[in-house]
Design an enzyme around this catalytic site. Structure first.
Site, PDB file in Angstrom:
ATOM      1  NE  ARG A 166      -8.932   3.156  -8.258  1.00 14.54           N
ATOM      2  CZ  ARG A 166      -8.383   2.719  -7.129  1.00 14.54           C
ATOM      3  NH1 ARG A 166      -7.406   1.828  -7.153  1.00 14.54           N
ATOM      4  NH2 ARG A 166      -8.840   3.151  -5.966  1.00 14.54           N
ATOM      5  CB  SER A 239     -13.743   7.130  -7.487  1.00 14.01           C
ATOM      6  OG  SER A 239     -13.763   6.621  -6.190  1.00 14.01           O
ATOM      7  CD  GLU A 335     -11.644   4.872 -10.890  1.00 15.60           C
ATOM      8  OE1 GLU A 335     -10.951   5.439 -10.049  1.00 15.60           O
ATOM      9  OE2 GLU A 335     -12.461   3.978 -10.614  1.00 15.60           O
TER      10      GLU A 335
HETATM   11  P1  FAD Z   1     -17.612  -2.441 -16.923  1.00 16.70           P
HETATM   12  O1  FAD Z   1     -18.004  -1.135 -16.356  1.00 16.70           O
HETATM   13  O2  FAD Z   1     -18.661  -3.246 -17.592  1.00 16.70           O
HETATM   14  O3  FAD Z   1     -16.401  -2.231 -17.933  1.00 16.70           O
HETATM   15  C1  FAD Z   1     -15.298  -1.448 -17.550  1.00 16.70           C
HETATM   16  C2  FAD Z   1     -14.284  -1.448 -18.695  1.00 16.70           C
HETATM   17  O4  FAD Z   1     -13.732  -2.750 -18.861  1.00 16.70           O
HETATM   18  C3  FAD Z   1     -14.904  -1.102 -20.048  1.00 16.70           C
HETATM   19  O5  FAD Z   1     -13.933  -0.394 -20.791  1.00 16.70           O
HETATM   20  C4  FAD Z   1     -15.171  -2.451 -20.695  1.00 16.70           C
HETATM   21  O6  FAD Z   1     -15.135  -2.376 -22.102  1.00 16.70           O
HETATM   22  C5  FAD Z   1     -14.019  -3.283 -20.163  1.00 16.70           C
HETATM   23  N1  FAD Z   1     -14.317  -4.705 -19.932  1.00 16.70           N
HETATM   24  C6  FAD Z   1     -15.266  -5.217 -19.122  1.00 16.70           C
HETATM   25  N2  FAD Z   1     -15.176  -6.565 -19.102  1.00 16.70           N
HETATM   26  C7  FAD Z   1     -14.144  -6.903 -19.928  1.00 16.70           C
HETATM   27  C8  FAD Z   1     -13.544  -8.146 -20.324  1.00 16.70           C
HETATM   28  N3  FAD Z   1     -13.974  -9.328 -19.860  1.00 16.70           N
HETATM   29  N4  FAD Z   1     -12.501  -8.110 -21.195  1.00 16.70           N
HETATM   30  C9  FAD Z   1     -12.044  -6.932 -21.674  1.00 16.70           C
HETATM   31  N5  FAD Z   1     -12.560  -5.736 -21.348  1.00 16.70           N
HETATM   32  C10 FAD Z   1     -13.596  -5.721 -20.463  1.00 16.70           C
HETATM   33  N6  FAD Z   1     -13.287   0.429  -8.631  1.00 16.70           N
HETATM   34  C11 FAD Z   1     -12.169   0.232  -7.890  1.00 16.70           C
HETATM   35  O7  FAD Z   1     -11.066   0.023  -8.446  1.00 16.70           O
HETATM   36  N7  FAD Z   1     -12.213   0.258  -6.526  1.00 16.70           N
HETATM   37  C12 FAD Z   1     -13.356   0.474  -5.839  1.00 16.70           C
HETATM   38  O8  FAD Z   1     -13.358   0.471  -4.617  1.00 16.70           O
HETATM   39  C13 FAD Z   1     -14.545   0.704  -6.598  1.00 16.70           C
HETATM   40  N8  FAD Z   1     -15.712   0.969  -5.972  1.00 16.70           N
HETATM   41  C14 FAD Z   1     -16.839   1.217  -6.706  1.00 16.70           C
HETATM   42  C15 FAD Z   1     -18.034   1.508  -6.024  1.00 16.70           C
HETATM   43  C16 FAD Z   1     -19.187   1.756  -6.739  1.00 16.70           C
HETATM   44  C17 FAD Z   1     -20.475   2.065  -6.000  1.00 16.70           C
HETATM   45  C18 FAD Z   1     -19.178   1.696  -8.157  1.00 16.70           C
HETATM   46  C19 FAD Z   1     -20.444   1.918  -8.940  1.00 16.70           C
HETATM   47  C20 FAD Z   1     -17.993   1.424  -8.839  1.00 16.70           C
HETATM   48  C21 FAD Z   1     -16.818   1.186  -8.112  1.00 16.70           C
HETATM   49  N9  FAD Z   1     -15.598   0.912  -8.751  1.00 16.70           N
HETATM   50  C22 FAD Z   1     -14.458   0.664  -8.022  1.00 16.70           C
HETATM   51  C23 FAD Z   1     -15.531   0.869 -10.214  1.00 16.70           C
HETATM   52  C24 FAD Z   1     -15.948  -0.504 -10.820  1.00 16.70           C
HETATM   53  O9  FAD Z   1     -16.735  -1.223  -9.917  1.00 16.70           O
HETATM   54  C25 FAD Z   1     -14.744  -1.353 -11.193  1.00 16.70           C
HETATM   55  O10 FAD Z   1     -13.926  -0.674 -12.106  1.00 16.70           O
HETATM   56  C26 FAD Z   1     -15.149  -2.689 -11.795  1.00 16.70           C
HETATM   57  O11 FAD Z   1     -14.016  -3.512 -11.978  1.00 16.70           O
HETATM   58  C27 FAD Z   1     -15.872  -2.555 -13.130  1.00 16.70           C
HETATM   59  O12 FAD Z   1     -16.379  -3.826 -13.474  1.00 16.70           O
HETATM   60  P2  FAD Z   1     -17.540  -4.000 -14.514  1.00 16.70           P
HETATM   61  O13 FAD Z   1     -17.700  -5.467 -14.770  1.00 16.70           O
HETATM   62  O14 FAD Z   1     -18.735  -3.292 -14.072  1.00 16.70           O
HETATM   63  O15 FAD Z   1     -16.889  -3.309 -15.798  1.00 16.70           O
HETATM   64  P1  NAP Z   2     -11.226   7.506   2.116  1.00 18.36           P
HETATM   65  O1  NAP Z   2     -10.991   6.380   3.061  1.00 18.36           O
HETATM   66  O2  NAP Z   2     -12.145   8.622   2.503  1.00 18.36           O
HETATM   67  O3  NAP Z   2      -9.829   8.132   1.690  1.00 18.36           O
HETATM   68  C1  NAP Z   2      -9.786   9.236   0.781  1.00 18.36           C
HETATM   69  C2  NAP Z   2      -8.666   8.993  -0.202  1.00 18.36           C
HETATM   70  O4  NAP Z   2      -7.446   8.987   0.488  1.00 18.36           O
HETATM   71  C3  NAP Z   2      -8.830   7.664  -0.883  1.00 18.36           C
HETATM   72  O5  NAP Z   2      -9.169   7.941  -2.195  1.00 18.36           O
HETATM   73  C4  NAP Z   2      -7.489   6.974  -0.713  1.00 18.36           C
HETATM   74  O6  NAP Z   2      -6.790   6.793  -1.927  1.00 18.36           O
HETATM   75  C5  NAP Z   2      -6.643   7.896   0.099  1.00 18.36           C
HETATM   76  N1  NAP Z   2      -6.170   7.197   1.321  1.00 18.36           N
HETATM   77  C6  NAP Z   2      -6.856   6.955   2.454  1.00 18.36           C
HETATM   78  N2  NAP Z   2      -6.070   6.339   3.363  1.00 18.36           N
HETATM   79  C7  NAP Z   2      -4.872   6.168   2.753  1.00 18.36           C
HETATM   80  C8  NAP Z   2      -3.634   5.587   3.148  1.00 18.36           C
HETATM   81  N3  NAP Z   2      -3.472   5.077   4.368  1.00 18.36           N
HETATM   82  N4  NAP Z   2      -2.628   5.578   2.269  1.00 18.36           N
HETATM   83  C9  NAP Z   2      -2.767   6.091   1.041  1.00 18.36           C
HETATM   84  N5  NAP Z   2      -3.907   6.648   0.603  1.00 18.36           N
HETATM   85  C10 NAP Z   2      -4.937   6.705   1.457  1.00 18.36           C
HETATM   86  O7  NAP Z   2     -11.696   6.922   0.699  1.00 18.36           O
HETATM   87  P2  NAP Z   2     -13.089   6.375   0.216  1.00 18.36           P
HETATM   88  O8  NAP Z   2     -13.565   7.218  -0.874  1.00 18.36           O
HETATM   89  O9  NAP Z   2     -13.983   6.074   1.378  1.00 18.36           O
HETATM   90  O10 NAP Z   2     -12.648   4.982  -0.435  1.00 18.36           O
HETATM   91  C11 NAP Z   2     -12.097   3.953   0.346  1.00 18.36           C
HETATM   92  C12 NAP Z   2     -11.321   3.018  -0.546  1.00 18.36           C
HETATM   93  O11 NAP Z   2     -12.206   2.441  -1.528  1.00 18.36           O
HETATM   94  C13 NAP Z   2     -10.228   3.731  -1.333  1.00 18.36           C
HETATM   95  O12 NAP Z   2      -9.131   2.869  -1.459  1.00 18.36           O
HETATM   96  C14 NAP Z   2     -10.865   3.988  -2.680  1.00 18.36           C
HETATM   97  O13 NAP Z   2      -9.919   3.999  -3.738  1.00 18.36           O
HETATM   98  C15 NAP Z   2     -11.816   2.799  -2.830  1.00 18.36           C
HETATM   99  N6  NAP Z   2     -12.981   3.193  -3.627  1.00 18.36           N
HETATM  100  C16 NAP Z   2     -12.812   3.274  -4.963  1.00 18.36           C
HETATM  101  C17 NAP Z   2     -13.885   3.617  -5.778  1.00 18.36           C
HETATM  102  C18 NAP Z   2     -13.724   3.652  -7.274  1.00 18.36           C
HETATM  103  O14 NAP Z   2     -14.711   3.738  -7.975  1.00 18.36           O
HETATM  104  N7  NAP Z   2     -12.527   3.579  -7.780  1.00 18.36           N
HETATM  105  C19 NAP Z   2     -15.120   3.891  -5.218  1.00 18.36           C
HETATM  106  C20 NAP Z   2     -15.248   3.825  -3.836  1.00 18.36           C
HETATM  107  C21 NAP Z   2     -14.162   3.468  -3.037  1.00 18.36           C
HETATM  108  P3  NAP Z   2      -6.973   5.533  -2.935  1.00 18.36           P
HETATM  109  O15 NAP Z   2      -8.261   5.775  -3.631  1.00 18.36           O
HETATM  110  O16 NAP Z   2      -5.814   5.695  -3.838  1.00 18.36           O
HETATM  111  O17 NAP Z   2      -6.970   4.280  -2.163  1.00 18.36           O
END
Ligand code: FAD
Ligand code: NAP
Length: 339
Positions: A166, A239, A335
């Protein structure tokens, strides 16, 4: 000037928490020209410029005294195709999940595990988005960014992005790089990653024995839809905390006290703990104070039941951080990007 500026614009539709704040100026960038105009205008007016995409990784704690520029550029193109490896480029404003679906429709594999992540293509490199064992660094083939310090374009290759969990060089230098378009190296043959969490199980429940990349995308989308609140219904930013990576000794000590502790050994010998498990074990799951709360199914997700402010959500996050530190000796890092 082609850029259309709005004064005192509501940002409620532009952040997935649905926090009700305003921007002193707001514009959407549909082209590189719009981006340049916005940078010039903001400099002339001595206003900061805040670039956003879908607003799904933001926590806005008050009115934003800035020109908020929402990336709305569109365009997807094939750059290289040797019959197996295909390089695709997408503009920053493309909606991430729509782009993933487009690649799958072309028979390309690589992004299926990243299905249904909200937001835009341009924001994806910011925190090296990841899910179900895949991060964009695994398929990254380069990007074009504007250096806001010099006004010059710069091409980034994988090694220059400093991608981590991340994390990226773009996140480490907030406000410096404006990402215009991103390239991905995808594959015509499916190299599937099914080992993570419940993916295999969901495929077998769906009766899929020999999955395609599209099958994996559908399975992951169905898991996500069940577990995660839809921001259109319940405000959230996914998250709220990163999974903490702690020394193996601390993980082992915690395991003695909490046999159910969930931890994943990392290549460097440390252990990644599931932050959601820590928060749930500390009793926060389903907690609600006024309209700020912890989701009832997924403790890692803070939610806005309607009129929570960014300050209230941030205060809740801080309370959780303090509690987790006191109980487990583990620091949780937020995050979302807080403004
Ligand atoms: P924004 O929220 O609009 O911006 C995020 C940051 O990036 C800000 O600092 C902004 O200034 C900057 N930014 C945006 N666009 C640009 C650009 N073009 N150039 C430079 N800077 C920029 N994230 C994960 O990694 N994995 C997941 O599984 C995941 N699941 C999610 C599930 C849900 C329900 C939600 C709500 C969020 C989730 N996220 C997840 C977080 C989010 O979706 C990601 O981080 C996504 O990439 C953000 O994109 P955005 O366009 O909405 O960015
Ligand atoms: P999950 O499957 O309930 O697992 C819980 C946590 O354990 C996750 O955060 C994941 O870490 C870790 N994990 C699970 N299986 C793993 C493996 N085999 N090896 C290493 N780490 C493992 O998680 P969840 O919340 O439903 O999310 C599923 C996936 O979607 C995850 O990868 C999560 O990161 C991603 N997600 C991200 C966001 C966001 O906003 N960043 C939101 C929703 C879902 P990691 O998170 O490091 O993968």
């Amino acid at each position: 000037m082609s850029l259309q500026l709005q004064i005192n614009a509501s940002l409620k539709p532009f952040n997935s928490f649905g926090v009700d704040v305003r921007a002193s100026l707001f514009a959407q960038a549909r082209s590189d020209t719009d981006v340049h105009e916005a940078l010039l205008y903001a400099a002339e007016q001595k206003l900061p410029l805040l670039v956003i995409g879908g607003g799904s990784n933001l926590l806005l704690t008050g009115d934003v005294q800035a020109l908020v520029l929402q990336m709305a550029s569109r365009g997807i193109r094939l750059l290289e195709d040797d019959g197996e490896r295909v390089v695709v480029e997408a503009e920053a404003g493309e909606v991430w999940h729509a782009f993933v679906l487009w690649t799958l429709e072309q028979g390309l594999s690589g992004l299926e595990n990243l299905s249904l992540i909200p937001g835009t293509v341009g924001a994806a490199p910011m925190q090296n988005i990841g899910a179900y064992g895949v991060e964009i660094k695994d398929v990254f083939a380069g990007l074009t960014a504007l250096d806001r310090h010099t006004g010059e374009l710069r091409e980034f290759e994988l090694a220059e992005c400093n991608f981590g969990y991340r994390d990226s060089v773009f996140k480490q230098h907030p406000g410096r790089w404006l990402i215009l378009r991103v390239r991905f190296a995808l594959s015509r043959a499916a190299h599937l990653h099914l080992e993570y969490g419940p993916v295999r199980q969901r495929l077998s429940e769906q009766g899929v024995e020999h999955p395609t990349a599209s099958d994996v995308s559908r399975a992951i989308s169905s898991i996500r839809s069940e577990k995660l609140p839809d921001p259109a219904v319940l405000g959230n930013a996914g998250s709220f905390f990163k999974n903490p990576v702690v020394p193996a000794l601390l993980a082992a000590e915690l395991k003695l006290v909490y046999p159910g502790l969930i931890g994943y050994p990392q290549p460097d010998g440390q252990v990644k703990l599931a932050a959601g498990w820590l928060i749930e074990t500390a009793g926060w799951k389903g907690f609600r104070e006024a309209d700020a709360g912890v989701h009832r199914l997924q403790s890692l997700v803070l939610v806005n039941y309607g009129s929570a402010t960014g300050v209230q959500l941030l205060a809740l996050a801080h309370r959780i951080q303090v509690d987790i530190e006191q109980r487990f000796g583990v620091q949780l890092e937020m995050e979302p990007n807080v403004y």
